[in-house]
Motif scaffolding. Sequence first.
Motif, mmCIF file in Angstrom:
data_model
loop_
_atom_site.group_PDB
_atom_site.id
_atom_site.type_symbol
_atom_site.label_atom_id
_atom_site.label_comp_id
_atom_site.label_asym_id
_atom_site.label_seq_id
_atom_site.Cartn_x
_atom_site.Cartn_y
_atom_site.Cartn_z
ATOM 1 N N GLY A 70 34.892 31.720 25.260
ATOM 2 C CA GLY A 70 36.245 32.141 24.654
ATOM 3 C C GLY A 70 37.278 30.513 24.387
ATOM 4 O O GLY A 70 37.787 30.752 22.884
ATOM 5 N N LEU A 71 36.728 29.343 24.643
ATOM 6 C CA LEU A 71 37.296 28.140 23.284
ATOM 7 C C LEU A 71 36.076 28.014 22.224
ATOM 8 O O LEU A 71 36.809 27.419 21.105
ATOM 9 N N TRP A 72 35.574 28.963 22.097
ATOM 10 C CA TRP A 72 34.722 28.277 20.877
ATOM 11 C C TRP A 72 34.320 30.016 20.618
ATOM 12 O O TRP A 72 34.449 30.851 21.126
ATOM 13 N N ALA A 76 36.143 30.539 13.632
ATOM 14 C CA ALA A 76 37.456 29.596 13.377
ATOM 15 C C ALA A 76 36.732 27.860 12.857
ATOM 16 O O ALA A 76 37.099 27.303 12.178
ATOM 17 N N ALA A 77 35.096 27.637 13.791
ATOM 18 C CA ALA A 77 34.727 26.203 12.921
ATOM 19 C C ALA A 77 34.026 26.208 11.860
ATOM 20 O O ALA A 77 34.749 25.103 10.918
ATOM 21 N N PHE A 146 43.416 30.922 17.301
ATOM 22 C CA PHE A 146 44.113 29.729 17.344
ATOM 23 C C PHE A 146 43.019 28.339 17.964
ATOM 24 O O PHE A 146 43.340 27.971 17.860
ATOM 25 N N VAL A 147 42.916 29.116 19.037
ATOM 26 C CA VAL A 147 41.941 28.888 20.323
ATOM 27 C C VAL A 147 40.482 27.717 19.797
ATOM 28 O O VAL A 147 40.209 26.760 19.686
ATOM 29 N N GLY A 148 40.209 28.684 19.397
ATOM 30 C CA GLY A 148 38.713 28.193 18.205
ATOM 31 C C GLY A 148 39.261 27.031 17.285
ATOM 32 O O GLY A 148 38.448 26.181 16.972
ATOM 33 N N PHE A 149 39.781 26.878 15.986
ATOM 34 C CA PHE A 149 40.052 25.957 15.641
ATOM 35 C C PHE A 149 41.126 24.807 16.305
ATOM 36 O O PHE A 149 40.452 23.727 15.839
#
Length: 434
Positions: A70-72, A76-77, A146-149
Motif C-alpha cells: 500500500g505504500l506504492w 502517484a509515482a 499522499f502515501v504514494g507521493f
Amino acid sequence: MSKEKDSILNPRTTTYEFLGPPGAFLISVGVPITTYALYFGCSEETGGCPPTLVPERISLALSDPAWWKGLWDTQAALLYLAWYAFCLVAWAVLPGDLVAGTTLRTGGKKLYKINAFSTFLLALGLTAGTIYRYGPESFTFFYEKFVGFITASLIMSVVQGVACYAASFRPGALLALGGNSGNPIYDFYVGRELNPFSWGSFDLKTFNELRPGLILWFLVDISMVCEQATRRGGFGQVTDSLYLITLFQGLYVADALYNESGIFTQMDITTDGFGFMLSVGDLAWVPFAYCLQARYLVFNPVELGPVLAAVVVVFNFSGYYIFRVANAEKNDFRNGTNPKNLQFMTTESGSKLLTSGWWGRSRHPNYFGDLLMSVAWSLPTGFSTPIPYFYCLYFLVLLVHRQRRDDEACEKKYGKDWKKYMQLVPYRIIPYVY
C-alpha cells in the motif's frame, strides 16, 4: 589531476558532524520513517491525530504484505516523475539571468541560471487553470495519494543520493570539505561532492534546493484547500485557518523563489556537498512534512474568527518582516552597498561583519523570523493535539543546529576576531534570550 594536487584540493575530512557515521545512519533511516509516521500518526486513514493505536495493531500492519504494498502507488509515482520533468523543462526553456556564485577552491566561480520564480508562476498558472476548468475535485489527488507521493519522492531521493555518491569518485571531482571522510555511510549522507551533476549553468544541488520540493509544497497546500472545498461545498466554505496557512506558506515559498540568488551564499550551497541529506530534505521532507498543518485541517477544520485570525496574521508578518529585512541587510552588505549605514567590524583577513541593525541584535536574526513564522503556521490548527506543532519543534532544533554549525565555521575562519565579534553581538538567534 595528480594524487598530490588532488589531496591538496580535496583534503581528507578529519572531524564529524551529526555524531559521525552512527548519527548519519540513524538520520538516513529516521527521516523516511518520520515522514511516513507524520502521515500515519495524523490522518483520516488511521483514525485521527493521533489515531488510536495499540502495539498489536501496529505489529499486525507491519507484518502484513498488503500494508507494505500500500505504500506504492504507480499513478502517484508517474505524477511525481512528471512533476520533476516539468521542473527540468521549465528550467531549460524559461528565460533567466546568469548569476555567479561564490569563489570555489579552484579559483573559479559557477554560473547559475535563475528562473525559479518563473517556474513557480507557470506551475501556479497551470494549476489555477486546471481548477477553474474542472473544479476543486480535479486537484485533490495529492491528498488522496499522499502515501504514494511520499514513496515516490523517497525513491527519487535515494537514487539521487546513490548516483551522486558514485559520481564523486570520478577524476577531477571537487569534493566538499566535510564529506571526504572515507566512511561511505557518512559521506553518502552529508554529500561527498560539492556540485555533482553540474553542467554549464545547471547545478543539481541548487536546482533541487528551490524547485521540485519547494514549489510542490505549495501545490500540496492548494490540494488540501481543494479537498476541503470539495467536502464542504465550495471555496467559500473553506475555513479561515486553512486559507491563512496556505497564504503564509505560499508567500514564504514565493519569497524564496523570487530571491533565488540569495541562496548562493548559504552554507548548503557554498560548503555542503550534495548527498542524501539534501536530496531527501529537498525532495521528500519539505513538500510532504511541511504541509502537515494544512493536511490536518482538511479533516479537522478550525474556524478562527476575525480576532484570532488577526492575531495569527500579526504573528506571521512580524516574523516575515524580521526575516526579510535581516536578509536584505545582509545581501546589500555582501553586495558592497550599505544603504542604512550599518556599523561593522573588519577582521584581520579583511572580511567585514555587521554589528548593527538586525545583525547587531543577534548573529542569526533571520532564524528568529523563521521561528516566529513557524509558530504562526501552527497556531491555526488549535490546541486539541500537539502533532501539528511538530514543525515548530523540528524547526527550532534545525535552526539551533545550523546556528552552531555556522558559528563553528566562522570561528575557524576568523579566529580571535570571532571572539571579538561575539562580544559585540552576544545573542545567537533570539535577541536578549538566546
